[in-house]
Scaffold this motif. Structure first.
Motif, PDB file in Angstrom:
ATOM      1  N   SER A   1       2.675   4.866  -3.657  1.00 54.40           N
ATOM      2  CA  SER A   1       1.507   4.023  -3.415  1.00 54.40           C
ATOM      3  C   SER A   1       0.919   3.579  -4.742  1.00 54.40           C
ATOM      4  CB  SER A   1       0.453   4.766  -2.589  1.00 54.40           C
ATOM      5  OG  SER A   1       0.859   4.882  -1.241  1.00 54.40           O
ATOM      6  N   ARG A   2       0.032   2.571  -4.676  1.00 52.56           N
ATOM      7  CA  ARG A   2      -0.457   1.910  -5.883  1.00 52.56           C
ATOM      8  C   ARG A   2      -1.696   2.538  -6.520  1.00 52.56           C
ATOM      9  NH1 ARG A   2      -1.035  -3.696  -2.811  1.00 52.56           N
ATOM     10  NH2 ARG A   2      -2.344  -2.214  -1.709  1.00 52.56           N
TER      11      ARG A   2
ATOM     12  N   PRO B   1       0.801  -1.228   0.000  1.00 54.52           N
ATOM     13  CA  PRO B   1       0.000   0.000   0.000  1.00 54.52           C
ATOM     14  C   PRO B   1       0.831   1.273   0.000  1.00 54.52           C
ATOM     15  CG  PRO B   1      -0.847  -1.549   1.620  1.00 54.52           C
ATOM     16  CD  PRO B   1       0.448  -2.110   1.118  1.00 54.52           C
ATOM     17  N   VAL B   2       1.969   1.243   0.660  1.00 59.63           N
ATOM     18  CA  VAL B   2       2.878   2.388   0.647  1.00 59.63           C
ATOM     19  C   VAL B   2       4.295   1.850   0.779  1.00 59.63           C
ATOM     20  CG1 VAL B   2       2.852   2.908   3.138  1.00 59.63           C
ATOM     21  CG2 VAL B   2       3.277   4.735   1.511  1.00 59.63           C
TER      22      VAL B   2
ATOM     23  N   ASP C   1      -5.123   3.073  -1.507  1.00 60.53           N
ATOM     24  CA  ASP C   1      -3.961   3.223  -0.628  1.00 60.53           C
ATOM     25  C   ASP C   1      -3.828   4.632  -0.058  1.00 60.53           C
ATOM     26  OD1 ASP C   1      -3.274   0.572  -1.203  1.00 60.53           O
ATOM     27  OD2 ASP C   1      -1.846   1.140  -2.773  1.00 60.53           O
TER      28      ASP C   1
END
Length: 171
Positions: free
Chosen positions: A149-150, A139-140, A154
């Motif tokens: 992040s994605r 996520p991070v 996120d």
């Protein structure tokens, strides 16, 4: 304590607006850079922002950090010399840079990905790897001054990491 956001048309609306308002809540001043000062930048879902400054007017020394939202905006501005120079300068000065979703496309074009751990939207994972980055599906991802992040899901992790880094780097 200003934080620079760089944006192009079709940016992912929530990826700009969520961190924009979070940093205001924490006492920082967001500044949006676009192709032209006063120009309207329209997000992918119809929200719009007005550029406070043009890319060519940005003096990196005046900013605490850089935020790069995703969407299609990064694709539209990633080849602009001013955008690449702004990005490189933030890395040279070791100032925080936070990129989400397709935002790392700008990092790739600026040539600052090699040897860095980072994440992105899965559709540009191969681009991150080809540019010499170490892709991490999380996520991070924090790697020195870089936060990535994605996708919009996120954002709580992304904004939290950004705020933590900003509070540690106050000018």
């Amino acid at each position: 304590m200003k934080v620079l956001f760089i944006a192009g048309d079709e940016f992912e609306d929530i990826e700009l607006l969520y961190p924009f308002y979070r940093i205001i809540e924490e006492g920082f001043k967001p500044v949006i850079a676009g192709k032209e000062r006063g120009g309207k930048i329209i997000g992918k879902h119809g929200y719009s922002v007005i550029a406070d400054v043009s890319f060519s007017e940005v003096k990196v020394e005046d900013y605490l950090a850089l935020v790069i939202p995703g969407g299609r905006g990064p694709e539209k501005i990633r080849t602009l010399p001013e955008v690449k120079e702004i990005t490189r300068k933030f890395f040279e000065l070791k100032k925080p840079v936070a990129a989400i979703c397709h935002g790392p496309q700008i990092l790739i074009s600026a040539g600052v990905v090699k040897g860095r751990k980072m994440t992105s939207v899965s559709s540009i994972k191969d681009d991150v790897i080809a540019a010499g980055g170490e892709y991490v599906d999380a996520p991070v991802v924090e790697d020195e001054n870089l936060i990535s992040s994605r996708h919009p899901g996120d954002l709580p992790f992304f904004a939290s990491s950004l705020i933590k880094m900003l509070k540690g780097k106050k000018m």
